[in-house]
Design an enzyme around this catalytic site. Sequence first.
Site, PDB file in Angstrom:
ATOM      1  N   SER A 218      11.828  12.618 -11.349  1.00  0.00           N
ATOM      2  CA  SER A 218      10.527  12.275 -11.910  1.00  0.00           C
ATOM      3  C   SER A 218      10.714  11.288 -13.050  1.00  0.00           C
ATOM      4  O   SER A 218      11.364  11.595 -14.059  1.00  0.00           O
ATOM      5  CB  SER A 218       9.835  13.544 -12.421  1.00  0.00           C
ATOM      6  OG  SER A 218       8.716  13.166 -13.203  1.00  0.00           O
TER       7      SER A 218
ATOM      8  N   HIS B   6       9.481  10.322  -8.006  1.00  0.00           N
ATOM      9  CA  HIS B   6       8.209  11.002  -8.236  1.00  0.00           C
ATOM     10  C   HIS B   6       7.573  10.357  -9.466  1.00  0.00           C
ATOM     11  O   HIS B   6       8.199  10.264 -10.520  1.00  0.00           O
ATOM     12  CB  HIS B   6       8.505  12.482  -8.474  1.00  0.00           C
ATOM     13  CG  HIS B   6       7.314  13.344  -8.731  1.00  0.00           C
ATOM     14  ND1 HIS B   6       6.571  13.917  -7.718  1.00  0.00           N
ATOM     15  CD2 HIS B   6       6.749  13.767  -9.894  1.00  0.00           C
ATOM     16  CE1 HIS B   6       5.605  14.654  -8.242  1.00  0.00           C
ATOM     17  NE2 HIS B   6       5.683  14.574  -9.567  1.00  0.00           N
TER      18      HIS B   6
ATOM     19  N   ASP C  50       4.348  10.498 -12.039  1.00  0.00           N
ATOM     20  CA  ASP C  50       3.268  11.364 -12.521  1.00  0.00           C
ATOM     21  C   ASP C  50       2.163  10.541 -13.167  1.00  0.00           C
ATOM     22  O   ASP C  50       2.334   9.994 -14.255  1.00  0.00           O
ATOM     23  CB  ASP C  50       3.830  12.360 -13.536  1.00  0.00           C
ATOM     24  CG  ASP C  50       4.720  13.380 -12.870  1.00  0.00           C
ATOM     25  OD1 ASP C  50       4.217  14.134 -12.025  1.00  0.00           O
ATOM     26  OD2 ASP C  50       5.924  13.418 -13.180  1.00  0.00           O
TER      27      ASP C  50
ATOM     28  N   MET D 176      -1.336  10.472 -14.962  1.00  0.00           N
ATOM     29  CA  MET D 176      -2.195  11.401 -15.730  1.00  0.00           C
ATOM     30  C   MET D 176      -3.303  10.615 -16.427  1.00  0.00           C
ATOM     31  O   MET D 176      -3.041   9.561 -17.007  1.00  0.00           O
ATOM     32  CB  MET D 176      -1.363  12.118 -16.787  1.00  0.00           C
ATOM     33  CG  MET D 176      -0.127  12.802 -16.237  1.00  0.00           C
ATOM     34  SD  MET D 176       0.695  13.692 -17.557  1.00  0.00           S
ATOM     35  CE  MET D 176       2.253  14.078 -16.769  1.00  0.00           C
TER      36      MET D 176
ATOM     37  N   HIS E  41       2.123  11.582  -7.864  1.00  0.00           N
ATOM     38  CA  HIS E  41       1.454  12.840  -8.196  1.00  0.00           C
ATOM     39  C   HIS E  41       0.243  12.487  -9.058  1.00  0.00           C
ATOM     40  O   HIS E  41       0.388  12.166 -10.242  1.00  0.00           O
ATOM     41  CB  HIS E  41       2.460  13.734  -8.934  1.00  0.00           C
ATOM     42  CG  HIS E  41       1.920  15.075  -9.290  1.00  0.00           C
ATOM     43  ND1 HIS E  41       2.644  15.984 -10.044  1.00  0.00           N
ATOM     44  CD2 HIS E  41       0.744  15.691  -9.008  1.00  0.00           C
ATOM     45  CE1 HIS E  41       1.933  17.084 -10.199  1.00  0.00           C
ATOM     46  NE2 HIS E  41       0.772  16.927  -9.589  1.00  0.00           N
TER      47      HIS E  41
ATOM     48  N   MET F 249      -2.486  13.350 -11.159  1.00  0.00           N
ATOM     49  CA  MET F 249      -3.116  14.386 -11.994  1.00  0.00           C
ATOM     50  C   MET F 249      -4.330  13.746 -12.651  1.00  0.00           C
ATOM     51  O   MET F 249      -4.368  13.496 -13.857  1.00  0.00           O
ATOM     52  CB  MET F 249      -2.101  14.904 -13.018  1.00  0.00           C
ATOM     53  CG  MET F 249      -1.061  15.809 -12.378  1.00  0.00           C
ATOM     54  SD  MET F 249       0.336  16.141 -13.458  1.00  0.00           S
ATOM     55  CE  MET F 249       1.345  14.751 -13.054  1.00  0.00           C
TER      56      MET F 249
ATOM     57  N   MET G   4       2.909  23.655  -7.869  1.00  0.00           N
ATOM     58  CA  MET G   4       3.313  23.432  -9.259  1.00  0.00           C
ATOM     59  C   MET G   4       3.877  24.708  -9.851  1.00  0.00           C
ATOM     60  O   MET G   4       3.257  25.774  -9.783  1.00  0.00           O
ATOM     61  CB  MET G   4       2.132  22.942 -10.085  1.00  0.00           C
ATOM     62  CG  MET G   4       1.735  21.530  -9.687  1.00  0.00           C
ATOM     63  SD  MET G   4       1.475  20.432 -11.075  1.00  0.00           S
ATOM     64  CE  MET G   4       3.033  20.428 -11.924  1.00  0.00           C
TER      65      MET G   4
ATOM     66  N   GLY H 201       1.070  18.345 -16.693  1.00  0.00           N
ATOM     67  CA  GLY H 201       0.817  17.518 -17.877  1.00  0.00           C
ATOM     68  C   GLY H 201       2.048  17.128 -18.668  1.00  0.00           C
ATOM     69  O   GLY H 201       2.035  16.117 -19.361  1.00  0.00           O
ATOM     70  N   PHE H 202       3.096  17.923 -18.564  1.00  0.00           N
ATOM     71  CA  PHE H 202       4.270  17.668 -19.407  1.00  0.00           C
ATOM     72  C   PHE H 202       5.555  18.007 -18.671  1.00  0.00           C
ATOM     73  O   PHE H 202       5.587  18.980 -17.903  1.00  0.00           O
ATOM     74  CB  PHE H 202       4.220  18.540 -20.673  1.00  0.00           C
ATOM     75  CG  PHE H 202       2.971  18.347 -21.475  1.00  0.00           C
ATOM     76  CD1 PHE H 202       2.902  17.365 -22.451  1.00  0.00           C
ATOM     77  CD2 PHE H 202       1.860  19.126 -21.226  1.00  0.00           C
ATOM     78  CE1 PHE H 202       1.733  17.164 -23.170  1.00  0.00           C
ATOM     79  CE2 PHE H 202       0.676  18.937 -21.942  1.00  0.00           C
ATOM     80  CZ  PHE H 202       0.620  17.959 -22.923  1.00  0.00           C
TER      81      PHE H 202
ATOM     82  N   GLY I  84       9.654  19.165 -19.010  1.00  0.00           N
ATOM     83  CA  GLY I  84      10.432  20.012 -19.915  1.00  0.00           C
ATOM     84  C   GLY I  84       9.910  21.424 -20.108  1.00  0.00           C
ATOM     85  O   GLY I  84      10.297  22.094 -21.063  1.00  0.00           O
TER      86      GLY I  84
ATOM     87  N   ASP J 101       7.414  21.425  -8.095  1.00  0.00           N
ATOM     88  CA  ASP J 101       7.366  20.506  -9.236  1.00  0.00           C
ATOM     89  C   ASP J 101       7.170  21.288 -10.524  1.00  0.00           C
ATOM     90  O   ASP J 101       6.152  21.955 -10.705  1.00  0.00           O
ATOM     91  CB  ASP J 101       6.202  19.517  -9.029  1.00  0.00           C
ATOM     92  CG  ASP J 101       6.124  18.463 -10.124  1.00  0.00           C
ATOM     93  OD1 ASP J 101       7.028  18.399 -10.988  1.00  0.00           O
ATOM     94  OD2 ASP J 101       5.141  17.703 -10.111  1.00  0.00           O
ATOM     95  N   GLY J 102       8.141  21.163 -11.413  1.00  0.00           N
ATOM     96  CA  GLY J 102       8.032  21.754 -12.746  1.00  0.00           C
ATOM     97  C   GLY J 102       9.155  22.727 -13.049  1.00  0.00           C
ATOM     98  O   GLY J 102       9.318  23.728 -12.366  1.00  0.00           O
ATOM     99  N   GLY J 103       9.956  22.385 -14.046  1.00  0.00           N
ATOM    100  CA  GLY J 103      11.028  23.285 -14.473  1.00  0.00           C
ATOM    101  C   GLY J 103      12.109  23.470 -13.426  1.00  0.00           C
ATOM    102  O   GLY J 103      12.755  24.513 -13.378  1.00  0.00           O
TER     103      GLY J 103
ATOM    104  N   GLY K 259      12.618  16.388 -13.266  1.00  0.00           N
ATOM    105  CA  GLY K 259      12.465  15.506 -14.418  1.00  0.00           C
ATOM    106  C   GLY K 259      13.617  15.659 -15.385  1.00  0.00           C
ATOM    107  O   GLY K 259      14.619  14.951 -15.323  1.00  0.00           O
TER     108      GLY K 259
HETATM  109  C1  DX5 Z   1       4.429  17.820 -14.892  1.00  0.00           C
HETATM  110  C2  DX5 Z   1       4.847  16.846 -13.842  1.00  0.00           C
HETATM  111  C3  DX5 Z   1       6.252  16.935 -13.435  1.00  0.00           C
HETATM  112  C4  DX5 Z   1       7.254  16.682 -14.531  1.00  0.00           C
HETATM  113  C5  DX5 Z   1       8.423  17.541 -14.186  1.00  0.00           C
HETATM  114  O1  DX5 Z   1       3.053  17.805 -14.965  1.00  0.00           O
HETATM  115  O2  DX5 Z   1       4.068  17.024 -12.681  1.00  0.00           O
HETATM  116  O3  DX5 Z   1       6.519  16.090 -12.327  1.00  0.00           O
HETATM  117  O4  DX5 Z   1       7.664  15.362 -14.629  1.00  0.00           O
HETATM  118  O5  DX5 Z   1       9.302  17.548 -15.246  1.00  0.00           O
HETATM  119  P1  DX5 Z   1      10.367  18.723 -15.396  1.00  0.00           P
HETATM  120  O6  DX5 Z   1      11.228  18.673 -14.159  1.00  0.00           O
HETATM  121  O7  DX5 Z   1      11.117  18.378 -16.632  1.00  0.00           O
HETATM  122  O8  DX5 Z   1       9.614  20.027 -15.491  1.00  0.00           O
HETATM  123 ZN    ZN Z   2       4.706  15.798 -10.970  1.00  0.00          ZN
END
Ligand code: DX5
Ligand code: ZN
Length: 259
Positions: A41, A66, A68, A70, A99, A101, A170, A175-176, A178, A208-210, A230
């Site tokens: 990402s 990927h 993102d 937003m 993605h 959002m 998700m 939104g973020f 980390g 997607d996420g963490g 990410g």
């Molecule tokens: C969060 C995004 C993710 C983000 C993932 O809203 O959709 O794609 O970049 O980042 P990590 O892998 O660090 O959770």
């Molecule tokens: Zn994403």
Amino acid sequence: MAPRAPTSSCDRRAPSGPKRVISGPAGPAVPDGRRLRLAPSLLSADFADLAGAIREAEKAGADAFHLDVMDGHFVPNLSFGPALVSAVRARTRLPLDLHLMIEEPLRYVEAFHRAGGDTLVFHLESRSPPDEVLKAVRRLGGAVGIAIKPETPFASVEPFADRVDQILVMSVHPGFSGQSFLPEALPKLRAARARLDGLGQGADVSIDGGVTAATASEAAAAGATFFVCGNSVFGGGPVSANLVALRSAVEDGARRAVR
Ligand code: DX5
Ligand code: ZN
């Protein structure tokens, strides 16, 4: 609980929270030979050197990127629009997984498709009617996916399963980057996998996420085939070693799923 609002539009990482422990049985058996793809990402990359980040990840064996998008409404953060997607498009031949959002994906799918997005993934919770977005992307000739937030049950997206190339589950609040992986995503991955396998159209289940080596392995065991990474790719250490670790983790997880 949703993460706090950013202090500025450049605040891409969520405040760190407690680490979650992932446990539970592996998912249902999945057929051998399924393609497992790693999609770094770019939200976690150095925006001042995106070309360098793309080059490095591509050389290290990334399967897609990927991106993102937003809008500051659907999520409390702003990132980038079609102009950046088109700049990234010019730097790589890998598929671009967008993605979205954003509140009104229907208004923007054409712009993002023209900018070079290969798969447009919109949120079921957005304000655009899913049927119309699906039709619009298909008319443009693009691939399409539907994303669901942690609060949304799999049953809500299930009626659209036969019309998508990807279901994105998700595992953090959007939104973020980390944030820590929410294990509530795992049963949804299993449900999505079972449904998509039943349809036999080869659609991806994306997580997607963490996503770290540990959580990627759990996700692969539960049926995920597309892994958005990410921080685990760009957040520290050599990108190549990070991708090697993720690759081996997902292969290990998928092996556990087929046993
Ligand atoms: C969060 C995004 C993710 C983000 C993932 O809203 O959709 O794609 O970049 O980042 P990590 O892998 O660090 O959770
Ligand atoms: Zn994403």
